[in-house]
Design an enzyme around this catalytic site. Structure first.
Site, short mmCIF file in Angstrom:
data_model
loop_
_atom_site.label_atom_id
_atom_site.label_comp_id
_atom_site.label_asym_id
_atom_site.label_seq_id
_atom_site.Cartn_x
_atom_site.Cartn_y
_atom_site.Cartn_z
N ARG A 77 39.46 42.20 46.35
CA ARG A 77 40.01 40.85 46.25
C ARG A 77 41.51 40.96 45.96
O ARG A 77 41.90 41.61 44.99
CB ARG A 77 39.32 40.08 45.12
CG ARG A 77 39.97 38.73 44.85
CD ARG A 77 39.29 37.96 43.72
NE ARG A 77 39.97 36.70 43.52
CZ ARG A 77 40.43 36.27 42.34
NH1 ARG A 77 40.24 36.96 41.23
NH2 ARG A 77 41.07 35.13 42.25
N HIS A 123 47.31 32.47 43.62
CA HIS A 123 47.10 33.03 42.28
C HIS A 123 48.38 32.80 41.48
O HIS A 123 49.07 33.74 41.08
CB HIS A 123 46.73 34.52 42.37
CG HIS A 123 46.08 35.08 41.14
ND1 HIS A 123 44.85 35.71 41.15
CD2 HIS A 123 46.49 35.11 39.84
CE1 HIS A 123 44.54 36.12 39.92
NE2 HIS A 123 45.53 35.76 39.11
N ASN A 168 42.98 30.42 42.23
CA ASN A 168 42.52 31.21 41.10
C ASN A 168 42.76 30.43 39.81
O ASN A 168 43.90 30.05 39.52
CB ASN A 168 43.29 32.53 41.01
CG ASN A 168 42.84 33.35 39.81
OD1 ASN A 168 41.73 33.88 39.80
ND2 ASN A 168 43.66 33.43 38.78
N GLU A 169 41.71 30.17 39.07
CA GLU A 169 41.81 29.60 37.72
C GLU A 169 42.77 28.42 37.62
O GLU A 169 43.82 28.52 36.98
CB GLU A 169 42.22 30.69 36.73
CG GLU A 169 41.27 31.87 36.71
CD GLU A 169 41.59 32.88 35.60
OE1 GLU A 169 42.67 32.79 35.00
OE2 GLU A 169 40.73 33.75 35.32
N ASN A 309 35.43 33.90 37.13
CA ASN A 309 36.19 34.88 36.36
C ASN A 309 35.71 34.82 34.93
O ASN A 309 35.62 33.73 34.35
CB ASN A 309 37.69 34.57 36.39
CG ASN A 309 38.34 34.94 37.71
OD1 ASN A 309 37.67 35.41 38.62
ND2 ASN A 309 39.63 34.74 37.80
N TYR A 311 35.57 37.03 30.97
CA TYR A 311 36.01 38.17 30.16
C TYR A 311 35.42 38.23 28.76
O TYR A 311 35.27 39.31 28.21
CB TYR A 311 37.55 38.13 29.98
CG TYR A 311 38.31 38.41 31.25
CD1 TYR A 311 38.61 37.39 32.16
CD2 TYR A 311 38.74 39.69 31.54
CE1 TYR A 311 39.31 37.66 33.33
CE2 TYR A 311 39.45 39.97 32.70
CZ TYR A 311 39.73 38.95 33.59
OH TYR A 311 40.42 39.21 34.74
N GLU A 380 36.40 38.15 38.87
CA GLU A 380 37.14 38.98 37.91
C GLU A 380 36.27 39.23 36.70
O GLU A 380 35.53 38.34 36.24
CB GLU A 380 38.42 38.28 37.40
CG GLU A 380 39.58 38.30 38.35
CD GLU A 380 40.80 37.58 37.79
OE1 GLU A 380 41.01 37.60 36.55
OE2 GLU A 380 41.52 36.98 38.60
N TRP A 429 38.33 43.42 37.35
CA TRP A 429 39.77 43.30 37.09
C TRP A 429 40.17 44.45 36.20
O TRP A 429 39.70 44.51 35.08
CB TRP A 429 40.09 41.96 36.41
CG TRP A 429 41.57 41.79 36.31
CD1 TRP A 429 42.38 42.13 35.27
CD2 TRP A 429 42.41 41.24 37.34
NE1 TRP A 429 43.69 41.86 35.58
CE2 TRP A 429 43.74 41.32 36.84
CE3 TRP A 429 42.20 40.74 38.62
CZ2 TRP A 429 44.84 40.88 37.59
CZ3 TRP A 429 43.28 40.30 39.35
CH2 TRP A 429 44.59 40.37 38.83
N TRP A 437 51.35 39.08 33.28
CA TRP A 437 51.98 37.78 33.03
C TRP A 437 52.83 37.78 31.76
O TRP A 437 53.65 38.69 31.61
CB TRP A 437 50.89 36.68 33.01
CG TRP A 437 50.01 36.73 34.25
CD1 TRP A 437 48.71 37.12 34.31
CD2 TRP A 437 50.39 36.42 35.60
NE1 TRP A 437 48.25 37.06 35.61
CE2 TRP A 437 49.24 36.64 36.42
CE3 TRP A 437 51.56 35.98 36.22
CZ2 TRP A 437 49.26 36.42 37.80
CZ3 TRP A 437 51.57 35.76 37.60
CH2 TRP A 437 50.44 35.98 38.36
C1 GBH Z 1 42.77 36.37 34.44
O1 GBH Z 1 42.73 35.24 33.62
C2 GBH Z 1 43.79 36.24 35.52
O2 GBH Z 1 43.25 35.67 36.69
C3 GBH Z 1 44.47 37.55 35.84
O3 GBH Z 1 45.59 37.32 36.65
C4 GBH Z 1 44.82 38.28 34.56
O4 GBH Z 1 45.57 39.43 34.77
C5 GBH Z 1 43.53 38.61 33.86
O5 GBH Z 1 42.85 37.43 33.57
C6 GBH Z 1 43.70 39.34 32.53
O6 GBH Z 1 44.34 38.52 31.60
O7 GBH Z 1 46.67 32.57 25.57
O8 GBH Z 1 45.03 32.15 23.85
O9 GBH Z 1 45.59 30.39 25.42
C7 GBH Z 1 41.83 35.34 32.55
C8 GBH Z 1 41.56 34.04 31.87
C9 GBH Z 1 42.36 32.37 30.49
C10 GBH Z 1 42.56 34.61 29.78
C11 GBH Z 1 43.39 31.98 29.49
C12 GBH Z 1 43.61 34.24 28.77
C13 GBH Z 1 44.57 32.48 27.57
C14 GBH Z 1 44.15 32.39 26.17
N1 GBH Z 1 42.58 33.72 30.91
N2 GBH Z 1 43.43 32.86 28.37
S1 GBH Z 1 45.46 31.82 25.20
#
Ligand code: GBH
Length: 478
Positions: A77, A123, A168-169, A309, A311, A380, A429, A437
């Site tokens: 992806r 994205h 994406n998201e 996605n 985590y 992801e 991922w 970021w």
């Molecule tokens: C993904 O987002 C992205 O799609 C990807 O680009 C990125 O590299 C990867 O995760 C790893 O981070 O800052 O406390 O408000 C993951 C979902 C949602 C995770 C928002 C971080 C922010 C929490 N993200 N969250 S906060």
């Protein structure tokens, strides 16, 4: 021995995104994106870096494909940089044939190696020209038309792509871009962080506009391309699992559900049911936009698959009193410990991320139940490691913690499939460490170490070689 529960053609592999890996911001006529601009503002990126070089993947496609091959991946992806295709971004702006040629060749090269491309159209790297011209994602009339044009251009250019992801998201584009201001374009009500923004309203408008743009692109694909190209299209939503902080408090149970609605159902309810969740309407009132009948027709039933996605997980505790008008989680608090003092999972380098594989199982079940058993691609899933960036290279390559993360999460996925959830693919991922970021390069998510000081050379970590065997154990042979 694992029981083979996954379909024979299960698509497993790795994911990345254009701005996080490509670099080469001026190559072959690319225009600037809002992330190029945002990274130049002092204080926005932890290590003061940007995606200007990143993994240099724009110049290393052959190397990246070799890397994928060495893992045995069946799928990859990646996302397309809009400003490589249309440098300024708009429907009447010039198209950059070199940008199209780059991605077309990449798709051909992947297919030649038997790797299935999953292509994300957006994205987060909006052409800066559109932000400057009319306010980008805030401007429904202009943005939707420009996105339609961009999407149609790619559908027409790349008929061999059979899996399209519109956005994406959208949660991140909306909340982090227009409420907290942590991500480009950095709007927020906090005037010490941004001269512009209204955290109580803009994110909800942006989310609405992204939903309309998604629906519009899906309509184009279905009407003009699907019958001849035979592909499918959907959106990718982020969502962390939740547990009530006190399982015996009905208000915490409700808050845990509400948190899922504010992150996932904000987008998925309109797509599957044609309306926003009640809990959001109740809390946000007229700050949440409403759908016209034409918009409902566009958005409802617009997913061929659900892109997930995922985590981490949180314990959720209800809050009393009235919600802060800038609140975006559903008037609640989140913790890594519950009332009984149990910890949700070990620390990682990302403050928001604690491994909790059971949460993945629970959330897969929740999504499947709420949305009528959709076909799901996990687009992801992965982890950072606490202090990984400070270790010497040999230690970084021995990433047992990440191996364990994948073992736990893929096991949870297999359990969910056994219990009836329709998962067809999984993209970890990430294929390699990349520009994380606002965290810059200090946080690594790759199964491959990228040596940023040593000419972006790639070194596969232990985890690069473990996902394949785990999946092959779970995939049916016939
Ligand atoms: C993904 O987002 C992205 O799609 C990807 O680009 C990125 O590299 C990867 O995760 C790893 O981070 O800052 O406390 O408000 C993951 C979902 C949602 C995770 C928002 C971080 C922010 C929490 N993200 N969250 S906060």
């Amino acid at each position: 021995m694992p029981t083979p529960v996954l379909p024979k053609d299960f698509q497993w592999g790795f994911a990345t995104a254009s701005y996080q890996i490509e670099g080469a911001p001026e190559a072959d006529g690319r225009g600037p994106s809002i992330w190029d601009t945002f990274c130049k503002i002092p204080g926005k990126i932890a290590d003061g870096s940007s995606g200007a070089v990143a993994c240099d993947s724009y110049n290393r496609t052959a190397e990246d494909i070799e890397l994928l091959k060495s893992t045995g991946a069946r799928a990859y992806r990646f996302s397309i940089s809009w400003s490589r295709i249309i440098p300024i971004g708009g429907r009447e702006d010039p198209i950059n044939e070199k940008g199209i040629a780059f991605y077309k060749k990449f798709v051909d090269d992947l297919l030649a190696e038997g790797i299935t491309p999953f292509v994300t159209l957006f994205h987060w790297d909006l052409p800066d020209g559109l932000d400057k011209r009319y306010g980008g994602l805030l401007n429904k009339e202009e943005f939707v038309k420009d996105y339609e044009h961009y999407a149609r251009t790619l559908f027409a250019a790349m008929p061999k792509v059979k899996h399209w992801i519109t956005f994406n998201e959208p949660w991140c584009s909306s909340i982090l871009g227009y409420n907290t201001g942590l991500f480009a374009p950095g709007h927020t009500s906090d005037r010490s962080k941004s001269p512009v923004g209204d955290s109580t309203r803009e994110a909800w408008i942006v989310g609405h506009n992204l939903l309309i743009a998604h629906g519009a692109a899906v309509k184009i694909y279905r009407e003009e391309f699907k019958s001849k190209d035979g592909g499918e299209i959907g959106i990718t939503l982020n969502g962390d699992a939740t547990y009530p902080w006190d399982p015996n408090d009905p208000l915490d149970v409700e808050a845990a559900e509400r948190k899922l609605e504010f992150s996932i159902s904000w987008f998925a309810d309109p797509i599957y049911f044609g309306r926003y969740p009640e809990s959001m309407i109740k809390q946000l009132g007229d700050r949440l936009p409403t759908f016209t009948p034409e918009e409902v027709a566009l958005v409802k039933d617009s997913n061929d698959f659900y892109g997930m996605n995922h985590y981490t997980a949180n314990y959720v505790k209800h809050k009393t009193g009235t919600a802060d008008p800038a609140d975006f989680v559903g008037h609640l608090d989140m913790f890594f410990e519950n009332k009984a003092g149990e910890c949700i999972g070990p620390e990682t380098q990302s403050v928001w991320l604690r491994p909790n594989p059971n949460g993945f199982y629970e959330l897969l079940k929740w999504i499947s139940k709420r949305y009528g058993g959709p076909k799901i691609f996990v687009t992801e899933n992965g982890t950072s490691l606490k202090g990984e960036n400070d270790l010497p290279r040999e230690k970084i390559l021995d990433d047992e913690f990440r191996v364990e993360y994948f073992r736990g999460y893929i096991g949870a996925l297999a359990d969910a499939v056994k219990d009836g959830v329709d998962v067809r693919g999984y993209l970890a991922w990430s294929l390699m460490d990349n520009f994380e970021w606002a965290e810059g390069y200090e946080t690594r998510f790759g199964v491959t170490f990228v040596d940023y000081e040593g000419g972006q050379k790639r070194y596969p970590k232990k985890s690069a070689q473990t996902i394949g065997p785990i999946f092959e154990g779970f995939i049916k042979k016939e």
